[in-house]
Design an enzyme around this catalytic site. Sequence first.
Site, mmCIF file in Angstrom:
data_model
loop_
_atom_site.group_PDB
_atom_site.id
_atom_site.type_symbol
_atom_site.label_atom_id
_atom_site.label_comp_id
_atom_site.label_asym_id
_atom_site.label_seq_id
_atom_site.Cartn_x
_atom_site.Cartn_y
_atom_site.Cartn_z
ATOM 1 N N LEU A 131 0.863 -1.175 0.000
ATOM 2 C CA LEU A 131 0.000 0.000 0.000
ATOM 3 C C LEU A 131 0.901 1.227 0.000
ATOM 4 C CD1 LEU A 131 -2.696 -0.936 2.699
ATOM 5 C CD2 LEU A 131 -2.950 -1.017 0.214
ATOM 6 N N ASP A 132 0.447 2.313 -0.635
ATOM 7 C CA ASP A 132 1.198 3.568 -0.563
ATOM 8 C C ASP A 132 1.409 3.947 0.894
ATOM 9 O OD1 ASP A 132 1.293 3.798 -3.275
ATOM 10 O OD2 ASP A 132 -0.294 5.304 -3.433
ATOM 11 N N MET A 133 2.503 4.632 1.143
ATOM 12 C CA MET A 133 2.822 5.041 2.514
ATOM 13 C C MET A 133 1.648 5.751 3.187
ATOM 14 S SD MET A 133 5.944 7.486 3.774
ATOM 15 C CE MET A 133 6.215 7.859 5.509
ATOM 16 N N THR A 184 -1.542 5.553 2.581
ATOM 17 C CA THR A 184 -2.778 4.780 2.619
ATOM 18 C C THR A 184 -2.778 3.808 3.793
ATOM 19 O OG1 THR A 184 -2.883 4.904 0.201
ATOM 20 C CG2 THR A 184 -4.297 3.286 1.273
#
Length: 566
Positions: free
Chosen positions: A413-415, A417
């Site tokens: 997951l993106d940082m 998110t």
Amino acid sequence: MTPTKTSIATCFIPFKGVIDSYALPERFTFPFYYEPHPLSILAAKELQEYLEQQTDWEHNFGLDENQEGSVIGKMFGVMVVKNEQNEIGYLAAFSGKLAEKNIHPLFVPPIFDMLEEDSFFLIGIKELTQINNRIESLESNPEFLELSRLLKTETESATKKLEEQKLKMSEAKKVRKLERKKIESENLDAASLEIKMNALVRESLKDKFLLRELTEYLEEGISVIKQKLNHYTSEISALKEARKEKSADLQQQLFDQYHFLNNNGETKSLCEIFEKTALLKPPAAAGECAAPKLLQYAYLNNLQPIAMAEFWWGESPKSEIRKHGQFYPACRGKCEPILGHMLEGLPVDENPLLVNPALGVEIETIYEDDFLAIINKPAEFLSVPGINIMDSVYERMKLKYPTATGPLIVHRLDMATSGLMLIAKDKDTHKLLQSQFIKRTVKKRYIALLDGIVADAEGEIDLPLRIDLEDRPRQLVCYEYGKRAVTKFKVIERTDKQTRIHFWPITGRTHQLRMHASHSLGLNAPIVGDDLYGTKASRLHLHAEWIEFKHPVTKETMTFQVNPDF
């Protein structure tokens, strides 16, 4: 009331009102990730009022649908400064050129004015234009077009005829092969056998001779056309090579004019700055952004830089996400090396991207067995170690499961998110789970809060994405080089100004949901707290709330859901 016009030598703009209540920052703004200082916000507001009211020049920002001319949005910058009389004011700048000029009242001048009358740049552009016009004239010549068409037609016809002849030869060869077997079975005497076999050989040689004759005949016809066409193509090729060399020489000559000061009084050329970067040489338009212009003017005029901010004005480019009136950091591709030099000797805010936001934050485990675990990743927490920060889900899982084998992290997951992530405790489990992701049998659903109203109840967004090479990690919509990115969505609820929504990413591109939400060709409503494509808030309001997959060992379908904290 608009700000007073100033000459190039006096671009210092006093604030309109009293600013005694504003506390000055202790350090200058870190230009690549910042919250604008209140004085920067005030300076930007005054500049925006000027942009709305001014009649000094005409430029179509795309804000007036009745205005003619090409629509070009523009990045503007303001820098709060202190002069030698200890007065606080600000400077203003724009990136690139404005209304086809580099110099306007109110704004600081460029590092080098390539548009000055009779400059080497304009002379060089004129020469390049003449070359382009000659190339265009040759390539649009009726005889050139007819010869080009004829060459294409004759080449295609020759290829077809040769293929037909080769097919006939192939069929004849098969017939001769059968005839040869038949002759061998007839028990002929040696003389008769030789006669018949020689006849077959002669047929084969005849076919080869006919193919060679046909090839030479067709090539001769094509050669005549090529000779006539060469009268044009040789000149076109020479002109294009001359254009390439002149363009490169002009670009280098332009780079040589750019020299940048820093707070220590040291000067570096543009090429010196970029020779130690991965690019090795400057990209086009390096040094033309607002931030370098502002710092250069401040240093040249003994003004102390205090704070800075940049904002977008006008319609967004089709590929990027730029919101009218919104603040943005300096671009990294062009400005990071330049500003790295220009800020030397100046006390600057700490780079917040070097601070670990996950320090002291715990990771919640939702489910665990001997083979895998499901965790709820907090927002602002790296999935895997970064360049500057090692603390991550991966590092935490290594500590929690010291005997685990394999890469542990099945997907990321993106940082920014938050939400559900799968962790594999052994190599086989990791391989089987990744296989499900590759085959797209894993189902995932995200929930987001958008800053804006989405009219459609549900739908699909299909916008190809690629990295912005000049401003990583930002993404661009690019139909030529982008990878296909598809997202399904369904609105959950709407308030006066916001929309709560479900996202199902069909593909998994970097920043896909953030881009698809914010881009004008997507939902045109950025996710709340999106510091890249929207407006910064306490956090990015995007959460991976639901996941469904098949357990790689028990084969049981497993479903998990964790609601967001927003």
